[in-house]
Write a protein that holds these residues in place. Structure first.
Motif, short mmCIF file in Angstrom:
data_model
loop_
_atom_site.label_atom_id
_atom_site.label_comp_id
_atom_site.label_asym_id
_atom_site.label_seq_id
_atom_site.Cartn_x
_atom_site.Cartn_y
_atom_site.Cartn_z
N LEU A 61 -3.29 3.68 8.64
CA LEU A 61 -2.06 4.01 7.91
C LEU A 61 -2.35 5.00 6.79
CD1 LEU A 61 0.62 1.50 6.62
CD2 LEU A 61 -0.39 3.15 5.06
N VAL A 62 -3.42 4.74 6.04
CA VAL A 62 -3.77 5.63 4.93
C VAL A 62 -4.20 7.00 5.45
CG1 VAL A 62 -5.24 5.97 2.92
CG2 VAL A 62 -4.39 3.68 3.45
N GLN A 63 -4.98 7.01 6.52
CA GLN A 63 -5.42 8.30 7.07
C GLN A 63 -4.23 9.13 7.55
OE1 GLN A 63 -9.52 8.58 9.08
NE2 GLN A 63 -8.69 6.63 9.84
N ALA A 64 -3.28 8.49 8.22
CA ALA A 64 -2.10 9.22 8.70
C ALA A 64 -1.31 9.78 7.52
CB ALA A 64 -1.22 8.30 9.54
N ARG B 220 -8.76 19.89 3.94
CA ARG B 220 -9.02 18.53 4.39
C ARG B 220 -9.15 17.61 3.18
NH1 ARG B 220 -13.28 18.51 9.42
NH2 ARG B 220 -12.33 20.18 10.65
N LYS B 221 -8.80 16.35 3.40
CA LYS B 221 -8.88 15.37 2.32
C LYS B 221 -9.94 14.32 2.62
CE LYS B 221 -5.53 16.88 -0.36
NZ LYS B 221 -5.81 17.38 -1.73
N LEU B 222 -10.54 13.82 1.56
CA LEU B 222 -11.48 12.72 1.65
C LEU B 222 -10.75 11.40 1.47
CD1 LEU B 222 -14.30 14.02 -0.74
CD2 LEU B 222 -14.03 14.48 1.70
N LEU B 223 -11.14 10.40 2.26
CA LEU B 223 -10.70 9.03 2.05
C LEU B 223 -11.94 8.18 1.89
CD1 LEU B 223 -8.70 6.72 1.87
CD2 LEU B 223 -8.70 6.62 4.38
N ALA C 177 -9.28 7.22 -2.83
CA ALA C 177 -10.11 6.06 -2.54
C ALA C 177 -9.23 4.81 -2.55
CB ALA C 177 -11.24 5.92 -3.55
N VAL C 178 -9.58 3.85 -1.70
CA VAL C 178 -8.89 2.56 -1.65
C VAL C 178 -9.95 1.47 -1.77
CG1 VAL C 178 -7.42 1.01 -0.32
CG2 VAL C 178 -7.04 3.48 -0.22
N ASP C 179 -9.65 0.45 -2.58
CA ASP C 179 -10.62 -0.61 -2.83
C ASP C 179 -10.15 -1.93 -2.20
OD1 ASP C 179 -12.58 -2.30 -3.76
OD2 ASP C 179 -12.59 -1.47 -5.78
N PRO C 180 -10.69 -2.31 -1.04
CA PRO C 180 -10.26 -3.55 -0.39
C PRO C 180 -10.49 -4.80 -1.23
CG PRO C 180 -11.51 -2.17 1.13
CD PRO C 180 -11.66 -1.57 -0.22
N GLU C 181 -11.44 -4.76 -2.16
CA GLU C 181 -11.69 -5.92 -3.01
C GLU C 181 -10.43 -6.37 -3.73
OE1 GLU C 181 -14.44 -7.24 -6.87
OE2 GLU C 181 -14.51 -5.19 -6.12
N PHE C 182 -9.53 -5.41 -3.99
CA PHE C 182 -8.32 -5.69 -4.74
C PHE C 182 -7.05 -5.51 -3.92
CE2 PHE C 182 -11.57 -4.46 -7.86
CZ PHE C 182 -11.61 -5.62 -8.61
N MET C 183 -7.15 -5.73 -2.62
CA MET C 183 -5.96 -5.83 -1.75
C MET C 183 -5.80 -7.32 -1.45
SD MET C 183 -6.26 -2.49 0.74
CE MET C 183 -4.67 -2.84 1.47
N LEU D 277 0.81 -1.21 0.00
CA LEU D 277 0.00 0.00 0.00
C LEU D 277 0.84 1.27 0.00
CD1 LEU D 277 -2.90 1.01 -0.01
CD2 LEU D 277 -2.97 0.67 2.47
N PRO D 278 1.92 1.37 0.79
CA PRO D 278 2.74 2.60 0.74
C PRO D 278 3.33 2.89 -0.63
CG PRO D 278 3.23 1.36 2.73
CD PRO D 278 2.37 0.47 1.89
#
Length: 285
Positions: free
Chosen positions: A183-186, A198-201, A156-162, A137-138
């Motif tokens: 981790l992604v939020q930090a 501000r950012k959207l996740l 955006a992050v898609d758990p379906e493809f992790m 991910l990093p």
């Protein structure tokens, strides 16, 4: 609409990344893309057809399509601005491992920037979506970092493809956990400092197998966490997912995805807006 300041944000916060930002002189006011807004956009990849409506026509033609879809929501809402956006998958999971064995390929950076520039020129926002597959991910976050330093660009992050070890994207569902969301939020909070907003996740989910450890998700005041109900099919099942995720740990805001070709039927803007909690993020694939 013009972005307006959000509420005063003191430095008395519990999350370490926010304390670091305060120590570096974080101002009291920052901008939120959700301030008095609902976001309505189109999903796909700039590389062409296959993932969604975005990418089927030119960037400027896609602006027209996104504005038309957003206008259908604005016609229902009188007290909230509807802002269109591009939702672009920029790291795309593959069934083939490729030369590096990570089972993904990426949209070239000049292409990503072109679409961002077109969106910005027309007052639209952008969401960059990553499907890491077997890439750490990093590594994928670093690839999109130059774009997240810009205003109006979100993640955006898609758990379906992790994918877990040995799994092939598309042959089984991947998954994400609460620690990965933190981790992604930090990481994204650092981009907040660089961009001055501000950012959207956005986290996609349509199946319980896609996620574990939601109780470990922390709240980062500089990141707006949106849980996107991502399944296709009939309205009852889609609505049930939305209601379920809203009751689970880690939920801050609701998102809702609709499929032009696979929903039976496609819910109307009025039906989507009647959902409780009302989604702040609606995306069409």
């Amino acid at each position: 609409p013009t972005l307006s300041p959000v509420e005063d944000m003191s430095c008395d916060v519990s999350t370490g990344i926010d304390q670091n930002l305060c120590a570096r002189g974080w101002p009291a006011e920052r901008l939120s893309p959700l301030d008095g807004r609902i976001l309505v956009g189109l999903y796909g990849t700039p590389l062409g057809r296959g993932l969604g409506i975005l990418g089927t026509v030119s960037p400027t033609a896609t602006v027209t399509l996104a504005r038309e879809q957003a206008s259908a929501y604005q016609a229902v809402l009188t007290d909230t601005a509807v802002v269109p956006f591009f939702h672009m998958v920029t790291t795309i999971a593959d069934r083939d491992p490729g030369e590096d064995g990570d089972y993904n390929h990426r949209v070239p950076t000049p292409t990503i920037q072109l679409w961002i520039d077109v969106a910005r020129a027309h007052g639209m926002l952008v969401v960059l979506d990553i499907q890491p597959a077997h890439s750490p991910l990093p590594v994928e976050l670093d690839y999109v970092a130059p774009f997240l330093r810009q205003r109006g660009v979100h993640l955006a992050v898609d758990p379906e493809f992790m994918m877990p070890y040995g799994a092939v994207p598309g042959e089984r569902i991947g998954f994400m956990d609460g620690d990965s969301v933190n981790l992604v939020q930090a990481w994204l909070a650092e981009r907040v400092w660089e961009a001055g907003e501000r950012k959207l996740l956005i986290i996609h989910q349509f199946d319980e197998r896609m996620f574990e450890g939601k109780e470990r998700i922390r709240s980062y005041r500089l990141v707006e966490l949106i849980w996107d109900s991502d399944g296709f099919g009939g309205p009852p099942a889609k609505i049930a997912d939305h209601l379920q995720y809203a009751e689970e740990p880690g939920f801050e805001y609701g998102g809702f995805k609709l499929f032009y070709d696979y929903d039976e039927p496609v819910m109307s803007p009025a039906e989507v807006l009647r959902l409780q909690p009302r989604p702040v993020f609606v995306v069409y694939q």
